[in-house]
Design a protein around this motif. Structure first.
Motif, PDB file in Angstrom:
ATOM      1  N   SER A 190       0.880  -1.163   0.000  1.00 58.06           N
ATOM      2  CA  SER A 190       0.000   0.000   0.000  1.00 58.06           C
ATOM      3  C   SER A 190       0.921   1.217   0.000  1.00 58.06           C
ATOM      4  N   PRO A 191       1.110   1.862  -1.158  1.00 64.31           N
ATOM      5  CA  PRO A 191       2.247   2.778  -1.305  1.00 64.31           C
ATOM      6  C   PRO A 191       2.019   4.193  -0.787  1.00 64.31           C
ATOM      7  N   SER A 214       1.581   1.644   6.920  1.00 64.18           N
ATOM      8  CA  SER A 214       1.184   1.623   5.510  1.00 64.18           C
ATOM      9  C   SER A 214       1.287   3.024   4.916  1.00 64.18           C
ATOM     10  N   ALA A 215       1.232   3.084   3.579  1.00 63.58           N
ATOM     11  CA  ALA A 215       1.274   4.344   2.834  1.00 63.58           C
ATOM     12  C   ALA A 215       2.525   5.162   3.139  1.00 63.58           C
ATOM     13  N   SER A 226      -4.257   2.318  -5.787  1.00 63.46           N
ATOM     14  CA  SER A 226      -2.886   2.818  -5.780  1.00 63.46           C
ATOM     15  C   SER A 226      -2.421   3.150  -7.193  1.00 63.46           C
ATOM     16  N   GLU A 258      -3.136  11.733   1.102  1.00 63.07           N
ATOM     17  CA  GLU A 258      -1.988  10.898   1.446  1.00 63.07           C
ATOM     18  C   GLU A 258      -2.201  10.152   2.757  1.00 63.07           C
ATOM     19  N   GLY A 259      -1.462   9.088   2.928  1.00 60.15           N
ATOM     20  CA  GLY A 259      -1.462   8.373   4.201  1.00 60.15           C
ATOM     21  C   GLY A 259      -2.593   7.378   4.377  1.00 60.15           C
ATOM     22  N   GLN A 260      -3.353   7.090   3.316  1.00 62.15           N
ATOM     23  CA  GLN A 260      -4.424   6.103   3.448  1.00 62.15           C
ATOM     24  C   GLN A 260      -3.997   4.776   2.828  1.00 62.15           C
ATOM     25  N   GLU A 261      -4.738   3.724   3.213  1.00 59.31           N
ATOM     26  CA  GLU A 261      -4.471   2.409   2.620  1.00 59.31           C
ATOM     27  C   GLU A 261      -4.814   2.454   1.138  1.00 59.31           C
ATOM     28  N   SER A 262      -4.068   1.681   0.335  1.00 57.30           N
ATOM     29  CA  SER A 262      -4.435   1.598  -1.071  1.00 57.30           C
ATOM     30  C   SER A 262      -4.057   0.237  -1.613  1.00 57.30           C
ATOM     31  N   ALA A 263      -4.602  -0.098  -2.755  1.00 61.06           N
ATOM     32  CA  ALA A 263      -4.283  -1.375  -3.380  1.00 61.06           C
ATOM     33  C   ALA A 263      -4.414  -1.228  -4.878  1.00 61.06           C
TER      34      ALA A 263
END
Lengths: 325, 320, 377
Positions: A256-257, A268-269, C197, C229-234
């Motif tokens: 999770s980038p 994460s992130a 993402s 920014e700073g959130q979960e992603s996939a």
């Protein structure tokens, strides 16, 4: 000692004037393929430079309008900085996990396991190299990430004073630490396979000499096998590092980038790697955005080159120990 | 430079060995035992992800494996239709990877020979330099390069298997060169010298002595290189495209490969079944297909490894 | 030693033979309802094929991967009518599709965004005098989906959705959520936002929706990449859905056909809450105006997000083709394929396979003349 012994040999052979007939043909074939590779690889590098050029010469305003992820008023260097950081952090962590393990496994196969068993075990480890990275991605996503969540939160809770484990552990486990483990598993067989072949080539005389002096098995390994194999291990680790730096799919699917300079590998992130970044944004990119992505690829080249040159310098310095010749 | 001086037992190292050997006995035994446990432990630890991976892929993929799955293509199969198979992808993978191997291995091995046996001066240095750079090439760039190369000559619509093979070769060659170079360096110089002393020409020495001595290592190197590229998706998607039909001609038309197939199926996710789940419509069939293709790919590589080892045993000198 | 060498060689040969025998027995599956063999396959059973001459040859396109599932249905349908024809579609992404269409790599393309001026110019240069055909061939509702124990659906106002995705509303039992859902039992769970993402048309569409309905809260210009920014992603739809399923208290946006057992949001439009459905999504496309000032066969739309009774979050993916092709075969194939794609039958096939919203009659009538005009020249 810049010339390796075979090269010195080649010169000696030539001096004897035996470079005739088929000898010459064979030499030209070998030189020819060297030149061919040079041509191909130089062509790839030129192609890359040509494609990256528009992005490298464009102003930051231009890039900010063309590339959605490009922050305004940022130089290209500042823009790729976090990516370089993430790439190196992931690869170094993976290497730090994989190298000791791989040396252990290689020793196990070459010197510890019963001989009949060792070959089969060797194939088993080679099998890891054969797993395509998409599958590593699926496995990391569905199996490993959920599995490591409690471990990461434990590390975060009790060892949070250690900079790497600080921050807030992610509830999904899709963090750089997990990626590093997957990368380590991916490069493990590469390092193992090369080190194993090197260890197996340890001159019998050296080993027997050590045994004759009453060395235990570990002392045999320490005094004969490891010094002999050192340059091989470094080369093997570099091959592995090359793969870890360039790995795309597994990182892409698991991580999770984010784009930060952060050591919080359980959070994460925070990080992103260059290869995964290119693959993530390439499909939707067009025009200058494509050039920018390729320019980031160029940066990956530079990193790889620096790492490889560093490794070669180490190997050259250690040459006296590499007892092959 | 002779063999005996290349690895001299210096006074210092002799002293080190002697002092080590005269140290307290129980301590040495303890260290030895600890290291043995650690080495076994390292191996056991590496087996954990391997077994977990194999188990995940096998348990998810085995249910999909059938004669139809192995011998049919996906032509005209869509949505939740559970028929069809991956024959087209198996053939695509075999052909494209085979071609890439045919291109990369001779060039790569010969270059390694050049670097170890002949190379010196600017050419050898620049080959080494570029091989080093190329180990870090992002795979999609290799795909773009191959497409650019071929479309320059054949017009913009060119997409066929050979382009993918060239893209894979760009990725594969550095691995072949680096690992084979390492293996050739391991051949003791005594062997070369013995051959020269018998009046054997250099080329014959390389073929009959150097290559045969290092054949096990070379096989490992080549297999690693194949394993490196056989799972590639991004460059093939760009360079070869995809198809659902069988195409065994690498010089014309799109081809499918197993990793691309697995990835595309995974990406497609769930199918809509208007009438609910039934024998003709399974919502998560795409994911099952992906795991099935992954299992087949792993088995293929395993077979390849076995063939490689057989060839290797056949050619390597019988020392014992 | 000789003996063992032979057995080894033998086993190598055996493996080789095994591989070859595998190589010899594959085939494309035969259509279940027609007899085997090419000569009988230009059948009378496939209805609409009767009045159409059977086409043959290879047609290749590429572009948006969002269209892949629908494209599979269209290709299969078209190939069943024309057994000698093969249509391929490379899911390389919208950007790759538009670029490839502009430089002639692809005879037709799919894209989540309409061609911009520069790309249109390139495409027109490639297509010749007749110009470009562009129409919304694939329309799919995007669901706002969440994973919350015991809650299957929620009513949310656009402003609330924007605040949640910005990270300003952090708990599921927040007053703003509770006010619109008096009957739901909202737990005291933290909200975890999961976004894409990768750069994607779905993200851009969702951003456009938030930007147009809650401009005071969502101030970032839509761009295709997630601005927070700073959130979960996939990565990809499968990725966000998988991540949302894995966590508790997650919320995401994804193609409505892919959300599996996640709970969904009924979106506030005017005074009412509209749950997603293909029909309500089709309605918003049908009622939104066509972009003004485009050339004859370029039918792009400006979505209006506040039409009562419609579901406003939709991914509109365009189909691109030329009116003129260099050779007869390609022109015939593109014409036949797009005719099927835009037909009621084709749109229904996509709806069944990919859960998309069928094209409205108005749009179909507007684009059919363009498709019919496709010719070689």
């Amino acid at each position: 000692m810049t010339d390796s012994p075979p090269r010195a040999r080649a010169r000696a052979t030539r001096r004897r004037g035996s470079d005739r007939g088929f000898n010459r043909v064979f030499r030209w074939i070998a030189v020819g393929s060297g030149v061919l590779i040079l041509a191909v690889l130089a062509a790839v590098a030129l192609f890359l430079l040509w494609q990256a050029w528009p992005a490298l010469t464009a102003g930051s305003d231009e890039l900010a309008t063309a590339v959605p992820r490009y922050p305004e008023d940022t130089s290209f260097v500042a823009y790729v900085g976090p990516l370089v950081f993430g790439t190196l952090l992931a690869a170094i962590l993976a290497l730090a996990i994989a190298t000791p393990l791989a040396i252990g496994i290689a020793l196990f196969i070459s010197h510890y396991a019963p001989r009949r068993l060792s070959q089969v075990l060797g194939y088993l480890v080679d099998l890891l190299a054969a797993v395509p990275s998409v599958i590593y991605g699926l496995w990391g996503f569905f199996v490993l990430a959920p599995f490591v969540v409690p471990i990461w939160s434990w590390l975060n809770e009790y060892l949070g004073w250690f900079p790497l484990f600080a921050g807030e552990a992610s509830p999904t486990g899709r963090v750089l630490a997990t990626v590093a483990i997957v990368l380590a598993v991916m490069i493990l067989p590469i390092i193992t396979a090369v080190s194993r072949e090197v260890f197996l080539q340890t001159p019998k005389l050296h080993e027997e000499a050590a045994l004759a002096l009453g060395a235990t098995r570990w002392e045999l390994v320490r005094t004969a096998v490891l010094p002999f194999g050192r340059s091989g291990i470094i080369s093997a680790a570099m091959l592995g590092l090359g793969r870890a730096l360039g790995e795309t799919m597994a990182v892409l699917m698991i991580l999770s980038p984010g784009f930060l300079y952060s050591f919080h590998i359980l959070d994460s992130a925070q990080h992103q790697t260059i290869a995964a970044y290119i693959a993530l944004d390439f499909p939707e990119a067009s025009g200058l955005a494509v050039n920018t992505l390729i320019a980031t690829g160029l940066v990956l080249f530079v990193i790889t080159l620096a790492v490889n040159m560093g490794a070669r310098a180490i190997v050259a310095r250690r040459k006296e120990f590499s007892g092959a010749n | 430079m002779s063999a005996t001086t290349a690895h001299p037992p210096t006074a210092e190292s002799t002293e080190r060995v002697r002092s080590m050997l005269t140290a307290a006995h129980p301590g040495r035994k303890r260290v030895d035992r600890t290291m043995t446990v650690l080495v076994w432990g390292a191996f056991a630890l590496a087996m954990v992800p391997l077994i977990s991976l194999l188990w995940t892929v096998t348990s998810n993929g085995i249910g999909r494996i059938s004669m139809d799955f192995l011998t049919l293509s996906m032509r005209n199969i869509f949505g939740g239709d559970p028929t069809g198979g991956i024959y087209h992808a198996i053939m695509g993978t075999l052909i494209i990877t085979g071609l890439a191997t045919l291109i990369s291995v001779p060039i790569g091995v010969l270059t390694a020979i050049y670097l170890v046996e002949y190379g010196r001066g600017a050419l050898a240095r620049s080959v080494t330099f570029f091989v080093d750079v190329m180990t870090g090439i992002p795979s999609i760039v290799a795909g773009l390069f191959a497409v650019a190369l071929f479309t320059l000559i054949l017009g913009p619509a060119a997409r066929f298997g050979l382009i993918g093979a060239v893209a894979l070769s760009v990725l594969m060659i550095p691995v072949v060169v680096r690992s084979c170079e390492e293996m050739l360096k391991l051949v003791p110089n005594e062997l070369r010298e013995a051959a020269y002393a018998l009046g054997v020409p250099k080329w014959l020495t390389i073929v009959k002595v150097v290559l045969r001595t290092s054949v096990a290592g070379l096989t490992t190197g080549v297999l690693l290189a194949i394993a490196r590229v056989i799972g590639e998706t991004a460059p093939l998607l760009v360079a070869v495209g995809v198809t659902d039909s069988i195409n065994t001609n690498p010089f014309e038309g799109r081809m499918m490969t197993l990793p691309v197939f697995a990835y595309r199926q995974y990406s497609q996710g769930l199918a809509t079944c208007p009438g609910g789940e039934s024998a003709t419509c399974i919502p998560d069939i795409a994911l099952q297909n992906a795991w099935g293709a992954a299992l087949v790919l792993i088995v293929l590589v395993l077979l390849l490894n076995i063939i490689g080892r057989l060839v290797n045993r056949w050619f390597s000198p019988k020392l014992r | 030693m000789n003996l063992s060498r032979f057995t080894r060689a033998g086993s190598a040969v055996a493996v080789g033979v095994l591989a070859l025998s595998l190589a010899a027995c594959g085939s494309d599956p035969e259509p279940a309802d027609t007899a085997a063999g090419d000569d009988t396959a230009d059948s009378t059973e496939t209805g609409s094929a009767e009045d159409m001459e059977s086409l043959s040859g290879q047609l290749s396109g590429g572009g948006a991967s969002s269209q892949e599932a629908a494209m599979n249905a269209w290709r299969a349908g078209f190939q069943q009518m024309n057994p000698d024809a093969t249509v391929n579609y490379d899911p390389v992404g919208s950007g790759g599709g538009r670029t490839g269409f502009g430089d002639g790599s692809y005879a037709f393309a799919g894209s989540d965004a309409a061609l911009d001026e520069e790309e249109l110019a390139a495409a027109e240069a490639q297509c010749g005098p007749g110009g470009v055909i562009e129409f919304p061939g694939y329309v799919s509702p995007v669901a706002v989906a969440f994973n919350l124990e015991g809650v299957d659906s929620l009513n949310l106002q656009p402003e609330t959705i924007a605040s949640i995705f910005l990270g300003e509303i952090t708990q599921w039992n927040d007053e703003a959520i509770a006010a619109d859902n008096p009957d739901a039992e909202l737990p005291d769970t933290a909200i975890t936002v999961v976004h894409r993402s990768d750069e994607s048309g779905t993200t851009e569409n969702f951003e456009e929706y938030l930007y147009s309905v809650a401009p005071d809260i969502w101030t970032e210009e839509p761009s295709g990449v997630w601005p927070v920014e700073g959130q979960e992603s996939a990565q990809g739809t499968s990725g966000v859905v998988g991540a949302a399923q894995a966590g508790e208290g997650t919320i995401t946006y994804a193609d409505a056909s892919q959300i599996a057992d996640l709970g969904t949001v009924a979106v506030g439009v005017g005074d009412e809450f509209v749950p997603y459905s293909a029909e309500a999504a089709a309605e918003v496309v049908a009622q939104s105006p066509r972009t003004e000032g485009t050339s004859e066969y370029v039918y792009t739309i400006d979505l209006e997000r506040d039409i009562a009774g419609t579901y406003p979050i939709v991914l509109v993916s365009y189909s691109l083709a030329c009116t003129t092709y260099a050779d007869e075969e390609t022109a015939g194939l593109v014409k036949g394929f797009l005719t099927y794609l835009a037909s009621e039958e084709g749109q229904q096939a996509a709806a069944d396979a990919a859960g998309s919203a069928p094209l409205s009659d108005t749009i179909r009538q507007a684009v059919m003349p363009g498709i019919e005009s496709i010719s070689a020249g």
